[in-house]
Design a protein around this motif. Structure first.
Motif, PDB file in Angstrom:
ATOM      1  N   PRO A 108     -36.997 -12.288  24.100  1.00 31.88           N
ATOM      2  CA  PRO A 108     -36.954 -13.665  24.860  1.00 31.88           C
ATOM      3  C   PRO A 108     -38.140 -14.573  24.361  1.00 31.88           C
ATOM      4  CG  PRO A 108     -37.574 -11.986  26.093  1.00 31.88           C
ATOM      5  CD  PRO A 108     -37.452 -11.300  24.923  1.00 31.88           C
ATOM      6  N   LEU A 109     -39.074 -13.838  23.630  1.00 28.86           N
ATOM      7  CA  LEU A 109     -40.304 -14.452  23.326  1.00 28.86           C
ATOM      8  C   LEU A 109     -40.399 -15.654  22.519  1.00 28.86           C
ATOM      9  CD1 LEU A 109     -42.849 -11.601  22.257  1.00 28.86           C
ATOM     10  CD2 LEU A 109     -42.725 -12.765  24.599  1.00 28.86           C
ATOM     11  N   ASP A 110     -39.310 -15.873  21.843  1.00 31.34           N
ATOM     12  CA  ASP A 110     -38.902 -17.127  21.076  1.00 31.34           C
ATOM     13  C   ASP A 110     -38.813 -18.201  21.872  1.00 31.34           C
ATOM     14  OD1 ASP A 110     -36.576 -16.284  21.788  1.00 31.34           O
ATOM     15  OD2 ASP A 110     -35.614 -17.127  20.040  1.00 31.34           O
ATOM     16  N   ARG A 111     -38.309 -18.069  23.064  1.00 33.81           N
ATOM     17  CA  ARG A 111     -38.362 -19.101  24.163  1.00 33.81           C
ATOM     18  C   ARG A 111     -39.302 -19.360  25.142  1.00 33.81           C
ATOM     19  NH1 ARG A 111     -36.712 -18.196  29.399  1.00 33.81           N
ATOM     20  NH2 ARG A 111     -35.687 -16.418  28.863  1.00 33.81           N
ATOM     21  N   LEU A 112     -39.724 -18.153  25.641  1.00 34.06           N
ATOM     22  CA  LEU A 112     -40.893 -17.825  26.720  1.00 34.06           C
ATOM     23  C   LEU A 112     -42.335 -18.391  26.270  1.00 34.06           C
ATOM     24  CD1 LEU A 112     -40.195 -14.197  28.315  1.00 34.06           C
ATOM     25  CD2 LEU A 112     -39.343 -16.650  28.944  1.00 34.06           C
ATOM     26  N   LEU A 113     -42.596 -18.111  25.043  1.00 32.87           N
ATOM     27  CA  LEU A 113     -43.909 -18.478  24.506  1.00 32.87           C
ATOM     28  C   LEU A 113     -44.144 -19.956  24.327  1.00 32.87           C
ATOM     29  CD1 LEU A 113     -45.034 -15.701  22.145  1.00 32.87           C
ATOM     30  CD2 LEU A 113     -46.139 -16.469  24.071  1.00 32.87           C
ATOM     31  N   PRO A 114     -43.145 -20.752  23.729  1.00 32.68           N
ATOM     32  CA  PRO A 114     -43.182 -22.165  23.790  1.00 32.68           C
ATOM     33  C   PRO A 114     -43.166 -22.732  25.167  1.00 32.68           C
ATOM     34  CG  PRO A 114     -41.623 -21.388  22.139  1.00 32.68           C
ATOM     35  CD  PRO A 114     -41.968 -20.138  22.761  1.00 32.68           C
ATOM     36  N   GLU A 115     -42.334 -22.011  26.215  1.00 31.27           N
ATOM     37  CA  GLU A 115     -42.407 -22.719  27.388  1.00 31.27           C
ATOM     38  C   GLU A 115     -43.603 -22.538  27.979  1.00 31.27           C
ATOM     39  OE1 GLU A 115     -37.615 -21.896  28.508  1.00 31.27           O
ATOM     40  OE2 GLU A 115     -39.274 -20.412  29.546  1.00 31.27           O
ATOM     41  N   HIS A 116     -44.310 -21.339  27.784  1.00 26.61           N
ATOM     42  CA  HIS A 116     -45.531 -21.251  28.317  1.00 26.61           C
ATOM     43  C   HIS A 116     -46.702 -22.072  27.867  1.00 26.61           C
ATOM     44  CE1 HIS A 116     -49.296 -19.079  29.934  1.00 26.61           C
ATOM     45  NE2 HIS A 116     -49.699 -18.941  28.804  1.00 26.61           N
ATOM     46  N   LEU A 117     -46.693 -22.380  26.475  1.00 29.73           N
ATOM     47  CA  LEU A 117     -47.531 -23.109  25.571  1.00 29.73           C
ATOM     48  C   LEU A 117     -47.470 -24.449  26.471  1.00 29.73           C
ATOM     49  CD1 LEU A 117     -47.298 -21.962  22.222  1.00 29.73           C
ATOM     50  CD2 LEU A 117     -48.964 -21.457  23.932  1.00 29.73           C
ATOM     51  N   ASP A 118     -46.032 -24.975  26.537  1.00 32.51           N
ATOM     52  CA  ASP A 118     -45.895 -26.276  27.056  1.00 32.51           C
ATOM     53  C   ASP A 118     -46.680 -26.517  28.578  1.00 32.51           C
ATOM     54  OD1 ASP A 118     -44.556 -28.797  27.267  1.00 32.51           O
ATOM     55  OD2 ASP A 118     -43.177 -27.908  29.016  1.00 32.51           O
ATOM     56  N   ARG A 119     -46.344 -25.497  29.457  1.00 30.99           N
ATOM     57  CA  ARG A 119     -47.165 -25.341  30.567  1.00 30.99           C
ATOM     58  C   ARG A 119     -48.743 -25.511  30.530  1.00 30.99           C
ATOM     59  NH1 ARG A 119     -43.769 -20.973  31.496  1.00 30.99           N
ATOM     60  NH2 ARG A 119     -41.810 -21.677  32.604  1.00 30.99           N
ATOM     61  N   THR A 120     -49.304 -24.875  29.614  1.00 27.52           N
ATOM     62  CA  THR A 120     -50.733 -25.128  29.313  1.00 27.52           C
ATOM     63  C   THR A 120     -51.097 -26.562  29.148  1.00 27.52           C
ATOM     64  OG1 THR A 120     -50.597 -24.607  26.987  1.00 27.52           O
ATOM     65  CG2 THR A 120     -50.940 -22.811  28.575  1.00 27.52           C
ATOM     66  N   VAL A 121     -50.195 -27.530  28.393  1.00 25.18           N
ATOM     67  CA  VAL A 121     -50.429 -28.642  27.999  1.00 25.18           C
ATOM     68  C   VAL A 121     -50.283 -29.464  29.302  1.00 25.18           C
ATOM     69  CG1 VAL A 121     -49.301 -30.827  26.851  1.00 25.18           C
ATOM     70  CG2 VAL A 121     -49.288 -28.746  25.656  1.00 25.18           C
ATOM     71  N   LYS A 122     -49.566 -29.229  30.118  1.00 21.41           N
ATOM     72  CA  LYS A 122     -49.401 -29.974  31.542  1.00 21.41           C
ATOM     73  C   LYS A 122     -50.570 -29.551  32.404  1.00 21.41           C
ATOM     74  CE  LYS A 122     -44.238 -30.500  31.894  1.00 21.41           C
ATOM     75  NZ  LYS A 122     -44.025 -30.126  30.259  1.00 21.41           N
ATOM     76  N   ALA A 123     -50.990 -28.418  32.203  1.00 20.32           N
ATOM     77  CA  ALA A 123     -52.369 -27.692  32.922  1.00 20.32           C
ATOM     78  C   ALA A 123     -53.600 -28.707  32.383  1.00 20.32           C
ATOM     79  CB  ALA A 123     -52.427 -26.282  32.763  1.00 20.32           C
ATOM     80  N   LEU A 124     -53.518 -28.882  31.057  1.00 20.76           N
ATOM     81  CA  LEU A 124     -54.817 -29.847  30.659  1.00 20.76           C
ATOM     82  C   LEU A 124     -54.850 -31.023  31.363  1.00 20.76           C
ATOM     83  CD1 LEU A 124     -54.358 -28.869  26.773  1.00 20.76           C
ATOM     84  CD2 LEU A 124     -55.994 -27.821  28.437  1.00 20.76           C
ATOM     85  N   ASP A 125     -53.882 -31.866  31.609  1.00 17.64           N
ATOM     86  CA  ASP A 125     -53.795 -33.074  32.560  1.00 17.64           C
ATOM     87  C   ASP A 125     -54.272 -32.705  33.624  1.00 17.64           C
ATOM     88  OD1 ASP A 125     -52.631 -34.419  30.178  1.00 17.64           O
ATOM     89  OD2 ASP A 125     -50.574 -34.274  30.928  1.00 17.64           O
TER      90      ASP A 125
END
Length: 413
Positions: A108-125
Motif C-alpha cells: 500500500p506504500l504507493d498510495r500511503l506515502l503520497p498521501e502522507h506527503l500531501d499532509r505535510t504540504v498542508k501542515a506547512l500552511d
C-alpha cells in the motif's frame, strides 16, 4: 556437445535460494523490531505529555512522567514539538535506512506515502499560520505589559488607570474578533485588529512605545492567507483519508506511515486549537484517533485529544473566534477582564483591600507577560524548525521514490 554438471548447478541454485530465504527472514525480523521500537518510542513520548490524573476518592495515579509543565502552556508546547521532531527522525530512519526502495512502488506504500506527503504540504500552511499567530500573541503580551506597568505605579492615580484601561480594552477586543468578520468587513479590521508589516524585511510587529499615551490600532494578521483559507478545514483535509492499515498489508511499513501521519495531524490539530488562526469553527470534531486501534501508541494520543477537547468545550463557541487555548493567554484574558472592571469603577483613593486585590492580579499578569516574553521566541523557532524539517524529509522521501521511477499517485510539489 560437452557434458554439463547439472547436479552441481542445481545444488548451487538451492544454496543461493536458502541464503536468500535466511536473509529475508533476518530482514523481516529486523523490520518488525524497528517498527515495534518506533511505536514504543511514540507511546513513551506522548505519555509524558499527559498531565497527572486522579480518580474520585482514590489516590493520585501518575500517568505522565516528569511533566511539571501545565497542559497547553508554552513550555508544554515546546515539549510537544520536541516529541514530534524526535518521532519524525525515527520514522525517517525506519522508512528509508536499509530499505529496498522498490517497496515504495508496491501497495500500500504507493498510495500511503503520497498521501502522507500531501499532509505535510498542508501542515506547512498551518506552520505559517501558527508563526503569525505567535506574533499576534507577542502583540497581546506587549499590551498586557503596558497595563502592568501602569497599574504597578503607587499611588494608583486616574492617569495610570486610563492608560491601563486603553491597553486592556484593545487587548480584549483583539482577542475576540472573528477572522471571518474581518475578511467580510475590511473597514472594521483597520480599527479593530493589527497587521504584521513585512516592510524592511521584518515580520515582527512594531514595538509599542511605552512613553506614548496612544495605543496603535490592531489589525488582522490573516491577510497573508486567502479569505477562503481555514485552519479547521485544513485539519479536516489532512485527516479525511487517514485509515488504519489492514492486518494483511503486504509490507509492515504501512504501520509506521499511518502512525506518523496520525502524530502529524494530532500535533497540528493541537497547535491550531491553542494559537490564534483563521477560522477554527468546528475544530473539535474534525479528527479523532480511532479507538479500535489496538497498539499502545494510540492510547496517549487519544488521552491527549480528550484533554484538549475538554478545554475546547470549556471555551465554548468563543474558541473558534477568540484567542485559543494557550494557557498563558487564557490566564491573561481572565485577569484583563477583572482589571477592566476595576478601571471602569475606579475611584481615588483606592482602598487598602482593593489595592491588595488589584496588586495580586497585576503580579499574576506580570508573570504571564514574563512567561510569554521568555517562551514565545523559542517556541516560534521550534515551529520554524518543524517547517524546515518537514520540507527536508519530504524531499528525501521523494528522492527515494523517484529512484524507483514508479510513482503511481501524483504528488504535489
Amino acid at each position: 556437445m560437452p557434458p554439463t554438471d547439472n547436479h552441481g548447478s542445481f545444488l548451487t541454485r538451492i544454496s543461493i535460494r536458502r541464503n536468500q530465504v535466511v536473509s529475508m527472514d533476518i530482514n523481516h525480523e529486523q523490520e518488525l523490531e524497528e517498527i515495534e521500537s518506533f511505536q514504543k518510542h511514540v507511546s513513551d513520548r506522548f505519555t509524558q505529555l499527559l498531565p497527572p490524573i486522579a480518580g474520585a476518592g482514590e489516590e493520585t495515579t501518575v500517568v505522565g512522567i516528569d511533566t511539571p509543565e501545565p497542559l497547553l502552556s508554552i513550555d508544554w508546547f515546546r515539549k510537544l514539538l520536541d516529541a514530534y521532531l524526535c518521532c519524525e527522525s525515527e520514522f525517517k530512519a525506519v522508512l528509508i535506512i536499509g530499505r529496498d526502495a522498490t517497496h515504495f512502488s508496491k501497495p500500500p506504500l504507493d498510495r500511503l506515502l503520497p498521501e502522507h506527503l500531501d499532509r505535510t504540504v498542508k501542515a506547512l500552511d498551518i506552520c505559517n499560520a501558527i508563526t503569525h499567530g505567535i506574533e499576534l500573541i507577542r502583540h497581546w503580551q506587549r499590551l498586557a505589559q503596558i497595563a502592568v506597568e501602569a497599574l504597578q505605579q503607587r499611588p494608583i492615580v486616574e492617569g495610570h488607570v486610563r492608560r491601563a484601561k486603553r491597553a486592556l480594552n484593545t487587548l480584549l477586543t483583539s482577542m475576540t474578533v472573528n477572522d471571518k468578520e474581518i475578511n467580510h468587513h475590511p473597514g472594521k479590521s483597520a480599527e479593530r485588529m493589527w497587521s504584521i508589516s513585512r516592510r524592511g524585511g521584518g515580520g515582527v510587529p512594531p514595538a509599542v512605545n511605552h512613553n506614548r499615551t496612544t495605543i496603535g490600532k490592531p489589525r488582522s494578521f490573516s491577510y497573508c492567507f486567502s479569505k477562503s483559507w481555514s485552519a479547521s478545514k485544513q485539519i479536516q483535509a489532512m485527516s479525511n483519508n487517514l485509515v488504519v492499515p489492514r492486518g494483511g498489508e503486504p509490507t509492515g511499513l504501512a504501520q509506521p506511515v499511518y502512525i506518523m501521519s496520525s502524530v502529524l495531524v494530532v500535533v497540528m490539530w493541537t497547535l491550531v486549537a491553542a494559537v490564534p488562526c483563521q477560522d477554527r469553527a468546528g475544530l473539535g470534531g474534525h479528527f479523532q484517533v480511532p479507538r479500535h486501534v489496538g497498539s499502545g501508541w494510540a492510547h496517549p494520543m487519544i488521552g491527549l485529544q480528550e484533554k484538549v477537547g475538554e478545554e475546547w468545550k470549556k471555551k465554548g463557541a468563543g474558541a473558534a473566534a477568540g484567542a485559543g487555548l494557550l494557557a498563558e493567554i487564557q490566564v491573561t484574558e481572565s485577569i484583563a477582564q477583572k482589571l477592566v472592571e476595576f478601571t471602569e469603577g475606579f475611584e481615588f483613593p483606592v482602598g487598602a483591600e482593593k489595592a491588595d486585590e488589584v496588586g495580586a492580579q497585576v503580579v499574576e499578569l506580570a508573570e504571564m507577560c514574563r512567561r510569554m516574553e521568555v517562551g514565545l521566541g523559542p517556541l516560534q523557532l521550534q515551529v520554524r524548525e518543524l517547517f524546515h524539517r518537514m520540507v527536508r524529509s519530504r524531499a528525501e522521501i521523494l528522492a527515494v521514490m523517484e529512484q524507483v521511477g514508479k510513482i503511481t499517485t501524483s504528488v504535489p510539489y
